[in-house]
Design an enzyme around this catalytic site. Structure first.
Site, PDB file in Angstrom:
ATOM      1  N   GLU A   3       0.762  -1.192   0.144  1.00 13.78           N
ATOM      2  CA  GLU A   3      -0.033  -0.103  -0.124  1.00 13.78           C
ATOM      3  C   GLU A   3       0.620   1.133   0.093  1.00 13.78           C
ATOM      4  O   GLU A   3       2.137   1.148   0.040  1.00 13.78           O
ATOM      5  CB  GLU A   3      -0.807  -0.274   1.129  1.00 13.78           C
ATOM      6  CG  GLU A   3      -1.550  -1.279   1.669  1.00 13.78           C
ATOM      7  CD  GLU A   3      -3.240  -1.088   2.303  1.00 13.78           C
ATOM      8  OE1 GLU A   3      -3.769  -0.032   2.349  1.00 13.78           O
ATOM      9  OE2 GLU A   3      -3.951  -1.728   1.750  1.00 13.78           O
ATOM     10  N   ARG A 265     -11.838  -8.150  -4.780  1.00 17.18           N
ATOM     11  CA  ARG A 265     -11.000  -8.309  -4.102  1.00 17.18           C
ATOM     12  C   ARG A 265     -11.928  -8.320  -2.935  1.00 17.18           C
ATOM     13  O   ARG A 265     -13.083  -8.406  -2.553  1.00 17.18           O
ATOM     14  CB  ARG A 265     -10.535  -6.797  -4.294  1.00 17.18           C
ATOM     15  CG  ARG A 265     -10.046  -6.453  -4.728  1.00 17.18           C
ATOM     16  CD  ARG A 265      -8.511  -7.457  -5.021  1.00 17.18           C
ATOM     17  NE  ARG A 265      -7.717  -7.129  -4.221  1.00 17.18           N
ATOM     18  CZ  ARG A 265      -6.606  -6.395  -3.757  1.00 17.18           C
ATOM     19  NH1 ARG A 265      -5.879  -5.664  -4.244  1.00 17.18           N
ATOM     20  NH2 ARG A 265      -5.845  -6.373  -2.444  1.00 17.18           N
TER      21      ARG A 265
END
Length: 275
Positions: A3, A265
């Site tokens: 991330e 996801r």
């Protein structure tokens, strides 16, 4: 996939190791040999991040206004790794796409989705495709307005890198839990003040992640010591409310955490706290 906080942290470490120094750039694997030759022996002027994208600035010549500038753009993707070592390099191990090297440090890049040399215009085009980045301190006005106009689920919008850059599955799940919002709720149904609060929370959480190298999202009253529970063990390395906690009790209300799929996801949420 790393991330955004991870990429910003890498940029800071690269700046510390190589910033302002002349760097040898090679491609032991060979797949980046042509690009490496373009910047080999240049000075690495800066390392920058925008969302999940890393940009290394290389310059030749002086004074600055007349120097030739190129950028190495790296996107790690699902499998990429960039390892930085504060010591002289030995022989490369494995498929090293790019090696940065000075007499006192080296960094090896393996398995990225993208590693290429860009000019200024090409770099600008990458930035133009990306949304506001909470870690960079970008103005979120356009991003939040886009969310508020959309009927797409907020959980999908937060993962759209053209809307907000750097948010991945962990931050998405955790910031929505902290805001008490179901990930399936359409963006247009969320009050602009609440969207602003989500942005502010992302900024705090992600900047903390840059500092610590972990994703920690639980408030003080839900820390392991406060609750008398064992610390969480997970490869992202932090204390969380719902991410990868399907079937486990919510730290706040005790309801079992749930999981569903959105845009390919997994999405984790508490049906009570986020009802």
């Amino acid at each position: 996939m790393p991330e955004g906080h991870t990429i910003h942290r890498l940029a800071g470490e690269l700046q510390e190791c190589f910033g302002g120094t002349t760097v040898s750039v090679t491609s032991p694997q060979g797949r980046f040999a042509e690009g490496a030759a373009l910047v080999d022996g240049s000075q690495m002027a800066s390392a920058q991040a925008h969302g999940k994208h890393l940009f290394l600035e290389f310059v030749r010549g002086s004074p600055p206004e007349s120097c030739h500038r190129r950028w190495v753009h790296v996107h790690l993707g699902l499998y990429g790794k960039l390892a930085i070592h504060a010591h002289a390099a030995g022989p490369p191990v494995g498929a090293v796409r790019m090696r940065l090297q000075t007499p006192t440090a080296h960094a090896d890049l393996r398995g990225p989705t993208s590693c290429r040399v860009l000019d200024e215009a090409e770099k600008a085009a990458v930035h133009d495709r990306l949304g506001a980045d909470p870690v960079r301190g970008d103005d979120p006005t356009a991003a939040l307005a886009r969310i508020h106009r959309s009927r797409s689920p907020i959980g999908v919008l937060l993962m759209d890198q053209s809307v907000i850059a750097g948010v991945g599955n962990v931050y998405r799940a955790e910031v929505l839990f902290r805001a008490g919002i179901d990930p399936a709720r359409p963006g247009c149904e969320i009050h602009p003040d609440v969207l602003q609060d989500i942005w502010a929370d992302l900024t705090v959480l992600m900047k903390a992640g840059v500092e610590t190298g972990r994703i920690d999202t639980v408030r003080a009253e839900h820390e392991p010591d406060a609750m008398g529970r064992p610390p969480r063990v997970d490869d992202h390395g932090g204390e969380v409310y719902v991410y990868r906690r399907r079937g486990q009790p919510c730290h706040a209300c005790g309801t079992d955490v749930r999981r569903r799929e959105a845009a390919g996801r997994n999405v984790f949420w508490c049906p009570r706290c986020q009802g």
